[in-house]
Design a protein around this motif. Structure first.
Motif, PDB file in Angstrom:
ATOM      1  N   THR A 295       2.109 -17.161  -3.470  1.00  0.00           N
ATOM      2  CA  THR A 295       1.587 -15.785  -3.508  1.00  0.00           C
ATOM      3  C   THR A 295       0.810 -15.574  -4.799  1.00  0.00           C
ATOM      4  O   THR A 295       1.138 -16.166  -5.826  1.00  0.00           O
ATOM      5  CB  THR A 295       2.708 -14.719  -3.401  1.00  0.00           C
ATOM      6  N   TYR A 296      -0.230 -14.763  -4.705  1.00  0.00           N
ATOM      7  CA  TYR A 296      -1.091 -14.519  -5.869  1.00  0.00           C
ATOM      8  C   TYR A 296      -1.184 -13.022  -6.097  1.00  0.00           C
ATOM      9  O   TYR A 296      -1.837 -12.319  -5.322  1.00  0.00           O
ATOM     10  CB  TYR A 296      -2.506 -15.073  -5.608  1.00  0.00           C
ATOM     11  N   ASP A 297      -0.488 -12.538  -7.114  1.00  0.00           N
ATOM     12  CA  ASP A 297      -0.490 -11.096  -7.454  1.00  0.00           C
ATOM     13  C   ASP A 297      -0.302 -10.218  -6.212  1.00  0.00           C
ATOM     14  O   ASP A 297      -0.949  -9.170  -6.067  1.00  0.00           O
ATOM     15  CB  ASP A 297      -1.807 -10.710  -8.146  1.00  0.00           C
ATOM     16  N   LEU A 298       0.556 -10.643  -5.336  1.00  0.00           N
ATOM     17  CA  LEU A 298       0.741  -9.936  -4.068  1.00  0.00           C
ATOM     18  C   LEU A 298       1.306  -8.534  -4.317  1.00  0.00           C
ATOM     19  O   LEU A 298       2.355  -8.375  -4.953  1.00  0.00           O
ATOM     20  CB  LEU A 298       1.677 -10.758  -3.166  1.00  0.00           C
ATOM     21  N   THR A 299       0.604  -7.532  -3.812  1.00  0.00           N
ATOM     22  CA  THR A 299       0.955  -6.139  -4.130  1.00  0.00           C
ATOM     23  C   THR A 299       0.856  -5.269  -2.885  1.00  0.00           C
ATOM     24  O   THR A 299      -0.065  -5.426  -2.077  1.00  0.00           O
ATOM     25  CB  THR A 299      -0.038  -5.571  -5.188  1.00  0.00           C
ATOM     26  N   ARG A 300       1.820  -4.339  -2.734  1.00  0.00           N
ATOM     27  CA  ARG A 300       1.734  -3.367  -1.651  1.00  0.00           C
ATOM     28  C   ARG A 300       2.155  -2.008  -2.192  1.00  0.00           C
ATOM     29  O   ARG A 300       3.243  -1.868  -2.776  1.00  0.00           O
ATOM     30  CB  ARG A 300       2.631  -3.786  -0.489  1.00  0.00           C
ATOM     31  N   LYS A 301       1.286  -1.044  -1.973  1.00  0.00           N
ATOM     32  CA  LYS A 301       1.621   0.316  -2.410  1.00  0.00           C
ATOM     33  C   LYS A 301       1.751   1.216  -1.191  1.00  0.00           C
ATOM     34  O   LYS A 301       1.045   1.005  -0.199  1.00  0.00           O
ATOM     35  CB  LYS A 301       0.512   0.871  -3.307  1.00  0.00           C
ATOM     36  N   TYR A 302       2.642   2.189  -1.274  1.00  0.00           N
ATOM     37  CA  TYR A 302       2.694   3.272  -0.288  1.00  0.00           C
ATOM     38  C   TYR A 302       2.399   4.538  -1.065  1.00  0.00           C
ATOM     39  O   TYR A 302       3.281   5.044  -1.760  1.00  0.00           O
ATOM     40  CB  TYR A 302       4.088   3.378   0.344  1.00  0.00           C
ATOM     41  N   GLY A 303       1.185   5.014  -1.023  1.00  0.00           N
ATOM     42  CA  GLY A 303       0.806   6.151  -1.870  1.00  0.00           C
ATOM     43  C   GLY A 303       0.974   5.735  -3.319  1.00  0.00           C
ATOM     44  O   GLY A 303       0.444   4.716  -3.735  1.00  0.00           O
ATOM     45  N   LYS A 304       1.780   6.508  -4.044  1.00  0.00           N
ATOM     46  CA  LYS A 304       1.974   6.189  -5.464  1.00  0.00           C
ATOM     47  C   LYS A 304       3.059   5.127  -5.661  1.00  0.00           C
ATOM     48  O   LYS A 304       3.160   4.519  -6.724  1.00  0.00           O
ATOM     49  CB  LYS A 304       2.383   7.453  -6.220  1.00  0.00           C
ATOM     50  N   LEU A 305       3.887   4.962  -4.652  1.00  0.00           N
ATOM     51  CA  LEU A 305       5.009   4.027  -4.804  1.00  0.00           C
ATOM     52  C   LEU A 305       4.521   2.570  -4.704  1.00  0.00           C
ATOM     53  O   LEU A 305       3.859   2.192  -3.740  1.00  0.00           O
ATOM     54  CB  LEU A 305       6.039   4.287  -3.701  1.00  0.00           C
ATOM     55  N   VAL A 306       4.857   1.782  -5.717  1.00  0.00           N
ATOM     56  CA  VAL A 306       4.498   0.360  -5.671  1.00  0.00           C
ATOM     57  C   VAL A 306       5.710  -0.400  -5.128  1.00  0.00           C
ATOM     58  O   VAL A 306       6.675  -0.636  -5.829  1.00  0.00           O
ATOM     59  CB  VAL A 306       4.107  -0.170  -7.071  1.00  0.00           C
ATOM     60  N   ALA A 307       5.658  -0.727  -3.841  1.00  0.00           N
ATOM     61  CA  ALA A 307       6.828  -1.358  -3.196  1.00  0.00           C
ATOM     62  C   ALA A 307       6.930  -2.828  -3.579  1.00  0.00           C
ATOM     63  O   ALA A 307       8.034  -3.365  -3.716  1.00  0.00           O
ATOM     64  CB  ALA A 307       6.737  -1.207  -1.682  1.00  0.00           C
ATOM     65  N   VAL A 308       5.790  -3.498  -3.735  1.00  0.00           N
ATOM     66  CA  VAL A 308       5.763  -4.894  -4.192  1.00  0.00           C
ATOM     67  C   VAL A 308       4.675  -4.973  -5.255  1.00  0.00           C
ATOM     68  O   VAL A 308       3.539  -4.562  -5.021  1.00  0.00           O
ATOM     69  CB  VAL A 308       5.474  -5.867  -3.029  1.00  0.00           C
ATOM     70  N   ASN A 309       5.065  -5.460  -6.434  1.00  0.00           N
ATOM     71  CA  ASN A 309       4.178  -5.343  -7.594  1.00  0.00           C
ATOM     72  C   ASN A 309       3.760  -6.708  -8.139  1.00  0.00           C
ATOM     73  O   ASN A 309       4.555  -7.391  -8.782  1.00  0.00           O
ATOM     74  CB  ASN A 309       4.905  -4.525  -8.672  1.00  0.00           C
ATOM     75  N   LYS A 310       2.551  -7.147  -7.833  1.00  0.00           N
ATOM     76  CA  LYS A 310       1.991  -8.383  -8.400  1.00  0.00           C
ATOM     77  C   LYS A 310       2.971  -9.548  -8.389  1.00  0.00           C
ATOM     78  O   LYS A 310       3.308 -10.107  -9.441  1.00  0.00           O
ATOM     79  CB  LYS A 310       1.524  -8.118  -9.832  1.00  0.00           C
ATOM     80  N   VAL A 311       3.420  -9.890  -7.210  1.00  0.00           N
ATOM     81  CA  VAL A 311       4.389 -10.991  -7.103  1.00  0.00           C
ATOM     82  C   VAL A 311       3.658 -12.327  -7.029  1.00  0.00           C
ATOM     83  O   VAL A 311       2.759 -12.515  -6.224  1.00  0.00           O
ATOM     84  CB  VAL A 311       5.304 -10.789  -5.868  1.00  0.00           C
ATOM     85  N   ASN A 312       4.068 -13.231  -7.927  1.00  0.00           N
ATOM     86  CA  ASN A 312       3.551 -14.594  -7.907  1.00  0.00           C
ATOM     87  C   ASN A 312       4.736 -15.523  -7.731  1.00  0.00           C
ATOM     88  O   ASN A 312       5.593 -15.591  -8.601  1.00  0.00           O
ATOM     89  CB  ASN A 312       2.850 -14.932  -9.227  1.00  0.00           C
ATOM     90  N   LEU A 313       4.796 -16.176  -6.579  1.00  0.00           N
ATOM     91  CA  LEU A 313       5.869 -17.164  -6.438  1.00  0.00           C
ATOM     92  C   LEU A 313       5.434 -18.301  -5.541  1.00  0.00           C
ATOM     93  O   LEU A 313       4.477 -18.170  -4.770  1.00  0.00           O
ATOM     94  CB  LEU A 313       7.181 -16.541  -5.971  1.00  0.00           C
ATOM     95  N   THR A 314       6.121 -19.412  -5.694  1.00  0.00           N
ATOM     96  CA  THR A 314       5.828 -20.572  -4.845  1.00  0.00           C
ATOM     97  C   THR A 314       7.131 -21.023  -4.216  1.00  0.00           C
ATOM     98  O   THR A 314       8.183 -21.023  -4.863  1.00  0.00           O
ATOM     99  CB  THR A 314       5.243 -21.735  -5.668  1.00  0.00           C
ATOM    100  N   ILE A 315       7.037 -21.373  -2.938  1.00  0.00           N
ATOM    101  CA  ILE A 315       8.224 -21.846  -2.219  1.00  0.00           C
ATOM    102  C   ILE A 315       7.908 -23.235  -1.681  1.00  0.00           C
ATOM    103  O   ILE A 315       6.854 -23.462  -1.098  1.00  0.00           O
ATOM    104  CB  ILE A 315       8.602 -20.849  -1.101  1.00  0.00           C
ATOM    105  N   GLU A 316       8.847 -24.158  -1.944  1.00  0.00           N
ATOM    106  CA  GLU A 316       8.593 -25.552  -1.565  1.00  0.00           C
ATOM    107  C   GLU A 316       8.946 -25.811  -0.113  1.00  0.00           C
ATOM    108  O   GLU A 316       9.864 -25.193   0.439  1.00  0.00           O
ATOM    109  CB  GLU A 316       9.432 -26.479  -2.435  1.00  0.00           C
TER     110      GLU A 316
END
Ligand SMILES: Nc1ncnc2c1ncn2[C@@H]1O[C@H](COP(=O)(O)OP(=O)(O)OP(=O)(O)O)[C@@H](O)[C@H]1O
Ligand SMILES: [Mg+2]
Length: 327
Positions: free
Chosen positions: A5-26
């Motif tokens: 994932t690359y800075d994966l982000t999801r907002k609902y209006g003002k609420l940031v439900a997922v904030n710039k997630v960077n992770l790797t899964i093998e």
């Protein structure tokens, strides 16, 4: 890497439900997203499954971009939703037949594949029963079987044991372990149960307010909190806390009512000192236990809260259960 994932982000209006997630899964690992209610677990995996569009950032699943290559991503994944989604008027086998047709499993392979996934989750002898008459654990196992039918590379399990009794949860764990050993598959699961993450996952990411707070193997995460946790049952937790919190050997201290949780390295040396202080300030200690840190302590350490506090009230939990089983 099967997921990046690359800075994966999801907002609902003002609420940031997922904030710039960077992770790797093998490839091949069992990966856990551990966090309280509302942490952003479902939102995160919904984006990875292409059910929800990111507000910004993106991710690759099995090499395909979740925004630009949705059909390829969908073919690569199986999903077991947090809320149940079986057709309870059909039998177990009929549910699997319908799903394999929807996913384009070749006709000549369907029978063999259905037999094999039924066997994997231990439902071979229940396959002809109408799903309405399945127990909660059986329904969950059938959903896992259904998620596997089209040979996905990644299986997403959103709260696989929510609302199940302890014994059934352990059964589900055994099936998930079996599945990770027998099928060439990566498993990404979300949970707010510490023991589940600890037992099942090769690596765990602790997520809170949409952010990954820490990530590692359960052993490594627990190992970060060196030493032991002393649990002291007293008649005045606050008073004893005030007296000992400035002592240099105390690494962390939390009070819940009259129970004190004290993190120290070298409890055999320091426990007598704590007992001395308690005597001096007239606090009686009714019981003492010593244990190694758990993932619960790791969560507390990185978020400053206990996962239990975020579990919501009883009404909320009952509602979640009702949604799951009544439908
Ligand atoms: N459709 C929506 N509209 C507005 N806000 C939403 C929506 N879906 C989720 N949220 C909010 O986003 C945040 C993350 O929710 P999410 O469902 O991802 O959490 P979760 O970690 O899966 O929680 P749970 O353990 O309860 O399943 C929460 O604050 C939630 O209220
Ligand atoms: Mg959720």
């Amino acid at each position: 890497m099967i997921i990046e994932t690359y800075d994966l982000t999801r907002k609902y209006g003002k609420l940031v439900a997922v904030n710039k997630v960077n992770l790797t899964i093998e490839d091949g690992e069992v990966f856990g997203l551990l966090g309280p209610n509302g942490a952003g677990k479902t939102t995160l995996i919904s984006m990875l499954c292409t059910i929800l569009k990111p507000t910004s950032g993106t991710a690759k699943v099995n090499g395909y971009d979740i925004v630009k290559q949705q059909p390829q991503v969908r073919k690569s994944i199986g999903i077991v939703f947090q809320d149940p989604s079986l057709d309870d008027r059909l039998t177990g086998r009929e549910n699997l037949e319908m799903h394999s047709a929807l996913y384009g499993v070749p006709k000549n392979e369907r029978k063999k594949r259905i037999d094999s996934v039924l066997e994997l989750v231990g439902l071979t002898d229940k396959q002809d029963i109408i799903v309405r008459n399945y127990s909660g654990g059986m329904k969950r196992r059938l959903e896992i079987a259904r998620g596997l039918i089209h040979y996905p590379k990644v299986l997403f399990l959103d709260e696989p044991t929510l609302g199940l009794d302890p014994q059934t949860r352990e059964h589900i764990w055994a099936y998930i372990k079996n599945l990770s050993e027998k099928e060439n598959i990566t498993i990404v699961l979300t949970t707010h149960y510490m023991d589940e993450a600890d037992i099942l996952c090769d690596r765990v990411a602790i997520i809170d307010y949409g952010e990954i707070k820490v990530l590692g193997t359960p052993e490594a995460l627990k190992g970060k909190l060196e030493g032991e946790v002393l649990i002291l049952d007293t008649n005045d937790g606050e008073k004893l806390k005030k007296k000992i919190e400035t002592l240099s050997f105390i690494k962390k201290i939390d009070v819940r009512g009259n129970e004190l949780r004290v993190a120290v390295k070298g409890s055999e040396k320091y426990l007598p000192k704590i007992i001395d202080v308690a005597k001096q300030c007239n606090v009686s200690i009714e019981s003492i236990s010593i244990r190694k840190p758990t993932l619960s302590d790791v969560f507390l350490h990185y978020t400053g809260r206990e996962i239990r506090e975020e579990m919501g009230n009883v009404k909320e939990i009952m509602k979640a259960h009702a949604r799951r089983w009544v439908r």
